[in-house]
Design a protein around this motif. Sequence first.
Motif, PDB file in Angstrom:
ATOM      1  N   ASP A  55       0.743  -1.298   0.069  1.00  0.00           N
ATOM      2  CA  ASP A  55      -0.151   0.068  -0.010  1.00  0.00           C
ATOM      3  C   ASP A  55       0.712   1.139  -0.067  1.00  0.00           C
ATOM      4  O   ASP A  55       0.226   2.180   0.327  1.00  0.00           O
ATOM      5  N   HIS A  75       1.404  -3.133  -9.393  1.00  0.00           N
ATOM      6  CA  HIS A  75       0.794  -1.884  -9.364  1.00  0.00           C
ATOM      7  C   HIS A  75       0.490  -1.131 -10.673  1.00  0.00           C
ATOM      8  O   HIS A  75      -0.401  -0.332 -10.586  1.00  0.00           O
ATOM      9  N   ALA A 100      -6.917  -2.079  -8.001  1.00  0.00           N
ATOM     10  CA  ALA A 100      -7.873  -1.761  -6.879  1.00  0.00           C
ATOM     11  C   ALA A 100      -9.279  -1.598  -7.696  1.00  0.00           C
ATOM     12  O   ALA A 100      -9.403  -0.962  -8.377  1.00  0.00           O
ATOM     13  N   GLY A 121      -0.916  -6.352  -0.681  1.00  0.00           N
ATOM     14  CA  GLY A 121      -2.305  -5.625  -0.702  1.00  0.00           C
ATOM     15  C   GLY A 121      -3.269  -6.291  -0.127  1.00  0.00           C
ATOM     16  O   GLY A 121      -3.291  -7.040   0.666  1.00  0.00           O
ATOM     17  N   SER A 122      -4.710  -6.105  -0.125  1.00  0.00           N
ATOM     18  CA  SER A 122      -5.799  -6.681   0.492  1.00  0.00           C
ATOM     19  C   SER A 122      -7.034  -6.597  -0.376  1.00  0.00           C
ATOM     20  O   SER A 122      -7.175  -6.021  -1.514  1.00  0.00           O
ATOM     21  N   GLN A 150      -4.890 -10.315   3.399  1.00  0.00           N
ATOM     22  CA  GLN A 150      -4.016  -9.707   3.105  1.00  0.00           C
ATOM     23  C   GLN A 150      -2.658 -10.426   3.433  1.00  0.00           C
ATOM     24  O   GLN A 150      -2.486 -11.567   3.961  1.00  0.00           O
ATOM     25  N   THR A 173      -7.179  -2.800  -2.367  1.00  0.00           N
ATOM     26  CA  THR A 173      -5.941  -2.194  -2.877  1.00  0.00           C
ATOM     27  C   THR A 173      -5.310  -2.912  -3.971  1.00  0.00           C
ATOM     28  O   THR A 173      -5.725  -4.028  -4.222  1.00  0.00           O
ATOM     29  N   CYS A 175      -3.319  -5.639  -5.465  1.00  0.00           N
ATOM     30  CA  CYS A 175      -2.834  -6.841  -4.909  1.00  0.00           C
ATOM     31  C   CYS A 175      -2.758  -7.973  -5.610  1.00  0.00           C
ATOM     32  O   CYS A 175      -2.807  -8.157  -7.068  1.00  0.00           O
TER      33      CYS A 175
END
Length: 245
Positions: A55, A75, A100, A121-122, A150, A173, A175
Amino acid sequence: MEVAVRSKVQRLYDACASVFLTGEDEPLTLAQIRWLQSILDGVGPADVGIDGYGDEGPRGDERSPTSRRGLVLGHALEKITYIHIHECQDFSIGVFCFPAGATMPLHDHPGMVVLTKVLYGSVSWNAYDWVSNPRKNGLAKVVAEERILQASTRTSVLFPRSGGNIHSFTALTPCAILDVLTPPYSDELGRPSTYYIDIPIPWLPGFCILEETELPDDLVVAGAPYLGPELIVVDEEEDDDDDMY
């Protein structure tokens, strides 16, 4: 004499081969499950060729999905992306990367055992099991409702009839999720992926009706190359002190 150190992904493959390539149709033992969980728990994004920043936000000005360092930049991906690591008739290993807000719709894993580890991430996880024998439509019990998974969450395990065999993921997020499936999906062998919609039952908390639905039109899963350590696939188990459970 210097002994080569196995990569974590190689250790994972070797463990899967040791457990799943036995030629015997026997259920997993608790010791085997805990052994595999412990190996997956120790795997991080870079171990499978992914730059997972968690994050913290992107590093530098890296805008391409792959970097010069030879890592997939999770990402930077704009759609759900699958990184294929290995598949044989007995098991598969791969990673799903989510931007995300992306959702993997409600789907099942017919006749499978699945080990899942969030690498960074989660995600929000919803999961169900059939009340009776697996079917296409009918009553299911709630296993998880918007449960947050996570990187610190221990590797989860689901079974053909328990543990949340029918589930969905929504990325809170960016992940990545590492999956081991045994056996893998196969339309020819009667293990297709089926998608569902869940219908709440207001007068019966903890249960819902699941109805089969078509593959969502907006579900697009792209592919990305595996850029992690080279995987050595062997036909015979090696006699190694680490291959014990």
